[in-house]
Design a protein around this motif. Structure first.
Motif, PDB file in Angstrom:
ATOM      1  N   GLY A 118       5.142   7.164   0.788  1.00 57.73           N
ATOM      2  CA  GLY A 118       5.516   7.620   2.105  1.00 57.73           C
ATOM      3  C   GLY A 118       4.609   8.365   2.000  1.00 57.73           C
ATOM      4  N   ALA A 119       4.340   9.311   3.754  1.00 56.36           N
ATOM      5  CA  ALA A 119       3.435  10.010   4.252  1.00 56.36           C
ATOM      6  C   ALA A 119       3.020  11.295   3.157  1.00 56.36           C
ATOM      7  N   THR A 120       4.281  11.841   2.783  1.00 55.75           N
ATOM      8  CA  THR A 120       4.466  13.414   2.512  1.00 55.75           C
ATOM      9  C   THR A 120       5.099  13.011   0.466  1.00 55.75           C
ATOM     10  N   GLU A 121       4.626  13.780   0.104  1.00 56.56           N
ATOM     11  CA  GLU A 121       5.562  13.955  -2.008  1.00 56.56           C
ATOM     12  C   GLU A 121       6.849  13.967  -1.164  1.00 56.56           C
ATOM     13  N   THR A 122       7.100  14.512   0.040  1.00 56.29           N
ATOM     14  CA  THR A 122       8.941  14.784   0.073  1.00 56.29           C
ATOM     15  C   THR A 122       9.111  13.511   0.512  1.00 56.29           C
ATOM     16  N   GLY A 123       8.921  12.438   1.030  1.00 57.01           N
ATOM     17  CA  GLY A 123       8.938  11.680   1.440  1.00 57.01           C
ATOM     18  C   GLY A 123       9.439  10.608   0.450  1.00 57.01           C
ATOM     19  N   VAL A 124       8.195  10.537  -0.660  1.00 59.88           N
ATOM     20  CA  VAL A 124       8.156   9.685  -1.643  1.00 59.88           C
ATOM     21  C   VAL A 124       9.284  10.076  -2.580  1.00 59.88           C
ATOM     22  N   PHE A 125       9.590  11.523  -2.721  1.00 56.14           N
ATOM     23  CA  PHE A 125      11.108  12.404  -3.526  1.00 56.14           C
ATOM     24  C   PHE A 125      11.730  11.382  -2.910  1.00 56.14           C
ATOM     25  N   TYR A 126      12.245  11.392  -2.128  1.00 59.96           N
ATOM     26  CA  TYR A 126      13.527  10.487  -1.103  1.00 59.96           C
ATOM     27  C   TYR A 126      13.886   8.868  -1.831  1.00 59.96           C
ATOM     28  N   GLY A 127      12.404   8.763  -1.422  1.00 60.96           N
ATOM     29  CA  GLY A 127      12.650   7.063  -1.968  1.00 60.96           C
ATOM     30  C   GLY A 127      12.526   6.988  -3.682  1.00 60.96           C
ATOM     31  N   THR A 128      12.443   8.011  -4.103  1.00 62.66           N
ATOM     32  CA  THR A 128      13.008   7.806  -5.336  1.00 62.66           C
ATOM     33  C   THR A 128      14.384   8.547  -5.700  1.00 62.66           C
ATOM     34  N   ARG A 129      15.245   8.600  -4.925  1.00 64.42           N
ATOM     35  CA  ARG A 129      16.914   8.883  -4.602  1.00 64.42           C
ATOM     36  C   ARG A 129      16.997   8.083  -4.844  1.00 64.42           C
ATOM     37  N   THR A 130      16.805   6.706  -3.782  1.00 67.87           N
ATOM     38  CA  THR A 130      17.263   5.754  -3.516  1.00 67.87           C
ATOM     39  C   THR A 130      16.910   4.787  -4.625  1.00 67.87           C
ATOM     40  N   ILE A 131      15.725   5.060  -5.581  1.00 62.92           N
ATOM     41  CA  ILE A 131      15.548   3.885  -6.658  1.00 62.92           C
ATOM     42  C   ILE A 131      16.837   4.812  -7.975  1.00 62.92           C
ATOM     43  N   LEU A 132      17.173   6.258  -7.727  1.00 64.48           N
ATOM     44  CA  LEU A 132      18.036   6.328  -8.984  1.00 64.48           C
ATOM     45  C   LEU A 132      19.348   5.813  -8.399  1.00 64.48           C
ATOM     46  N   GLN A 133      19.721   5.992  -6.991  1.00 58.45           N
ATOM     47  CA  GLN A 133      20.988   4.971  -6.554  1.00 58.45           C
ATOM     48  C   GLN A 133      21.478   4.278  -6.872  1.00 58.45           C
ATOM     49  N   LEU A 134      20.269   2.930  -6.964  1.00 58.81           N
ATOM     50  CA  LEU A 134      20.617   1.809  -6.879  1.00 58.81           C
ATOM     51  C   LEU A 134      20.348   1.188  -8.329  1.00 58.81           C
ATOM     52  N   LEU A 135      19.741   1.707  -9.462  1.00 59.31           N
ATOM     53  CA  LEU A 135      19.721   1.696 -10.803  1.00 59.31           C
ATOM     54  C   LEU A 135      21.413   2.682 -11.320  1.00 59.31           C
ATOM     55  N   ALA A 136      22.005   3.411 -10.878  1.00 62.98           N
ATOM     56  CA  ALA A 136      23.189   3.653 -11.299  1.00 62.98           C
ATOM     57  C   ALA A 136      23.777   2.678 -11.133  1.00 62.98           C
ATOM     58  N   GLN A 137      23.558   1.477 -10.313  1.00 53.74           N
ATOM     59  CA  GLN A 137      24.381   0.249 -10.425  1.00 53.74           C
ATOM     60  C   GLN A 137      24.489  -1.036 -11.168  1.00 53.74           C
ATOM     61  N   GLY A 138      22.976  -0.985 -12.044  1.00 52.20           N
ATOM     62  CA  GLY A 138      22.598  -1.787 -12.671  1.00 52.20           C
ATOM     63  C   GLY A 138      21.029  -1.329 -12.533  1.00 52.20           C
ATOM     64  N   ASP A 139      20.228  -3.062 -14.028  1.00 50.27           N
ATOM     65  CA  ASP A 139      19.164  -2.808 -13.959  1.00 50.27           C
ATOM     66  C   ASP A 139      18.894  -3.115 -13.317  1.00 50.27           C
ATOM     67  N   ARG A 140      19.191  -4.904 -12.708  1.00 52.72           N
ATOM     68  CA  ARG A 140      18.652  -5.311 -11.469  1.00 52.72           C
ATOM     69  C   ARG A 140      19.414  -5.439 -10.154  1.00 52.72           C
ATOM     70  N   LEU A 141      17.472  -5.403  -9.778  1.00 50.18           N
ATOM     71  CA  LEU A 141      17.756  -5.155  -7.797  1.00 50.18           C
ATOM     72  C   LEU A 141      17.080  -6.208  -7.351  1.00 50.18           C
ATOM     73  N   PRO A 142      18.423  -6.835  -6.308  1.00 51.31           N
ATOM     74  CA  PRO A 142      17.726  -7.407  -6.140  1.00 51.31           C
ATOM     75  C   PRO A 142      16.217  -7.290  -4.484  1.00 51.31           C
ATOM     76  N   ALA A 143      15.209  -8.430  -5.000  1.00 45.22           N
ATOM     77  CA  ALA A 143      14.205  -8.418  -4.178  1.00 45.22           C
ATOM     78  C   ALA A 143      13.978  -7.439  -2.415  1.00 45.22           C
ATOM     79  N   GLY A 144      13.436  -7.107  -2.035  1.00 47.86           N
ATOM     80  CA  GLY A 144      13.262  -6.472  -0.459  1.00 47.86           C
ATOM     81  C   GLY A 144      12.858  -5.153   0.280  1.00 47.86           C
ATOM     82  N   ARG A 145      13.029  -5.063   0.884  1.00 47.00           N
ATOM     83  CA  ARG A 145      12.013  -3.975   1.937  1.00 47.00           C
ATOM     84  C   ARG A 145      12.699  -3.282   2.708  1.00 47.00           C
ATOM     85  N   THR A 146      12.381  -1.928   2.518  1.00 46.42           N
ATOM     86  CA  THR A 146      13.043  -1.107   3.809  1.00 46.42           C
ATOM     87  C   THR A 146      12.777   0.226   4.160  1.00 46.42           C
ATOM     88  N   VAL A 147      12.576   0.822   5.133  1.00 46.02           N
ATOM     89  CA  VAL A 147      12.056   1.854   5.730  1.00 46.02           C
ATOM     90  C   VAL A 147      12.898   3.157   6.310  1.00 46.02           C
TER      91      VAL A 147
END
Length: 625
Positions: free
Chosen positions: A136-165
């Protein structure tokens, strides 16, 4: 004050979340035409709330495992990584070390890159492959990215490869809570802050009373101590949720001036109005600003909300000729009583600006009956359809937030029709009485929780309805208002990602149903303990069920300290008969589910309710049988 679910809300297991995700992904997805005319399914976008809008799938997958590390170089990255490590641990993903240096397979990399200005203040890029990275361009942006990581890991420890903005559409994405009159537990508010951040909401408006050192006469229940607020604000800072305080004025001031008749507006018949501050008196302005100064000791937000709604609710300026006299003396013969009201708003604006804070108000006081304009830069939160329309406010240059009545949840009253709003593709351009063509000038939107009938629902019941409304406003303010074909598919997203790590199930009861002897000092009683559907207990004695009644009622609730705890005819619908068994050293405290006051045993053995900082709560030992 601006004016049903009855089920428990236990934390769902990960298995339930995964099943919900599979149901969501079972919905039809677009197909691509492959060579030879064979239809090939397009890989589904990973499930999150808000939904990812531009997921670009790649081959492979990311695997979270025992060797995973959080790679963070720099102070900002380290703060984000430390919070993520705490949350991974709370979510049951183990203890993950935070390190610097080169990343390796399986690592999670957090990176603040100011050069990525296109991501804005809150956007981020997420890449999943052999490793997982969020930038992210800021600390807050990176923080929100980690919320997405937590949501994805809540559904399993294997995530499909890919990219999002992933970049939000609106700057302000929020929840408003009137923890006024009716006390809401800090545990409930902490859950709210965590879930807000998890769903990328960033602003919590709290109308509440902080216990005043400067004005002890104002400390009627229910207030919060300054230490309680400091802890809540610190949690908000950790999770990038700005907590904006409100003391509603000059109307709805009764929690503050019921013991200050000298500051109450007096009508032409000589009757004092405990809810209306006398805006013509300099002492009233000094009193209000002194409260602002006390709040500044514990709140760090750069905004102040003064309410400014419903000043003449149930009355009119004609009954207060001194208000018109004040306005004409200050603004000339053509001035209106409304000018005196706007004058008070503008004086608060100037005082807040002098303290480095921006002012926010509700819109309903802007009736158009004034000749004095509201000071430029005042944010208007629009909730009611009145003469001055949202488009006019925007054209006049006021920042405009959508706080529509359609988004309200009122205890014992109106509940937002979240499904209906979703099906209509509601978005923050849709105000009460008008829909604007563009997002320009609109800061965002929020849901609002009000306690108009304070005993109409317990806070555990309020949580049930708040959750889907929270997810919906998060989606509508961050991205597309209608990412799924049906509302059922959208709610499956919430089931899949579950609650935020660290969210506490407040419906758990620490003892089994049964008959117990309660002992606290010289007080003894035998009661049948029975869990209620919303996660409290009833206490049935030989003389009836324990309840609080009597004394002065506020919003239909006996909120006076010292009111005696009595026995009444047992009634499952009577929320004043519901109690929390709050664990304490060597026993339990009894706290009423509605008044949030604890039972205190007097020297003569009576049971009375008091805030815990006024009288020590009794600690009860329970013996079964």
């Amino acid at each position: 004050m601006r004016t049903d679910a009855r089920s428990t809300y236990p934390r769902r297991s990960r298995l339930v979340g995964v099943v919900a995700a599979l149901l969501l992904l079972a919905a039809p997805v677009p197909a691509a035409q492959a060579a030879g005319g064979v239809e090939k399914a397009v890989p589904a976008t990973p499930v999150t709330v808000p939904a990812l809008s531009d997921w670009a799938p790649e081959s492979g997958q990311y695997v979270y495992g025992r060797g995973t590390r959080l790679v963070a170089d720099g102070k900002a990255e380290r703060r984000v990584a430390d919070t993520l490590a705490d949350d991974l641990r709370a979510a049951g993903h183990g203890s993950v070390p935070v390190v610097g240096g080169e990343a390796r397979t399986g690592d999670i990399v957090v990176d603040v890159a100011p050069a990525r200005a296109a991501l804005g203040k809150e956007g981020y890029e997420l890449r999943a492959g052999k490793r997982l990275s969020v930038t992210g361009a800021t600390e807050t942006g990176v923080f929100y990215g980690t919320r997405t990581i937590l949501q994805l890991l809540a559904q399993g420890d294997r995530l499909p490869a890919g990219r999002t903005v992933d970049v939000p559409q609106y700057e302000e994405r929020g929840v408003g809570v009137c923890a006024c009159y009716i006390h809401i537990t800090t545990a409930w508010l902490e859950n709210l802050v965590r879930d807000m951040a998890y769903n990328k909401l960033n602003q919590l408006l709290l109308e509440l009373k902080v216990k005043s050192d400067a004005h002890p006469e104002a400390n009627t229940w229910g207030y919060y101590t300054k230490d309680e607020i400091r802890r809540l604000v610190a949690l908000g800072e950790k999770y990038h949720v700005t907590i904006i305080p409100e003391i509603n004025s000059p109307g709805h001031m009764d929690p503050w001036i019921e013991n200050r008749p000298d500051l109450q507006l007096t009508d032409s018949d000589g009757n004092k109005q405990p809810s209306r501050l006398d805006i013509t008196r300099p002492e009233a302005f000094a009193y209000y600003t002194s409260l602002m100064d006390e709040y500044a000791e514990v709140f760090k937000a750069g905004s102040w909300h003064m309410g400014a709604d419903e000043y003449m609710l149930g009355s009119d300026f004609a009954k207060y000729p001194q208000v018109l006299e004040y306005a004409r003396a200050k603004y000339g013969a053509n001035a209106t009583p409304q000018d005196a009201f706007i004058d008070f708003v503008n004086r608060v604006h100037a005082y807040a600006a002098g303290k480095g804070k921006k002012l926010r108000i509700w819109n309903d006081g802007l009736t158009g009956a004034n000749t004095v304009p509201v000071t430029a830069g005042t944010t208007v939160e629009h909730w009611l359809n009145v003469a001055t329309k949202p488009s006019q406010l925007r054209d006049q240059g006021y920042p405009l937030m959508n706080a529509a009545y359609a988004l309200y949840l009122v205890r014992g009253g109106f509940h937002s029709d979240t499904k209906g709003l979703y099906d209509q593709s509601w978005d923050p351009r849709s105000f009460e009485g008008e829909k604007l063509a563009s997002r320009a000038g609109i800061t965002g939107a929020k849901i609002s929780l009000w306690p108009d009938n304070g005993r109409g629902e317990t806070e555990n019941e309020v949580a049930v309805d708040t959750d889907p409304a929270l997810r919906h406003v998060a989606q509508a303010t961050w991205g597309s208002p209608h990412p799924d074909a049906t509302y059922a598919q959208f709610t499956a997203r919430a089931a899949a990602v579950d609650h935020a790590p660290g969210w506490r199930d407040l419906t758990r009861v620490p003892v089994a149903d049964g008959t117990y002897t309660f002992r606290a000092g010289s007080a003894t009683m035998m009661a049948e303990v029975k869990r209620t559907p919303d996660g409290y207990v009833t206490l049935k004695t030989a003389n009836g069920c324990l309840e609080v009644r009597g004394g002065k009622l506020t919003l239909n609730v006996p909120l006076q300290p010292g009111v005696e705890v009595s026995r009444g005819t047992c009634d499952p619908a009577n929320t004043l008969q519901r109690w929390q068994l709050a664990p304490a050293q060597d026993g339990y405290r009894l706290v009423n589910a509605i008044t949030q006051m604890a039972v205190h045993v007097t020297d003569d053995g009576r049971l009375v309710q008091y805030p815990p900082d006024q009288q020590p709560p009794a600690v009860w030992q329970l013996t079964a049988g």
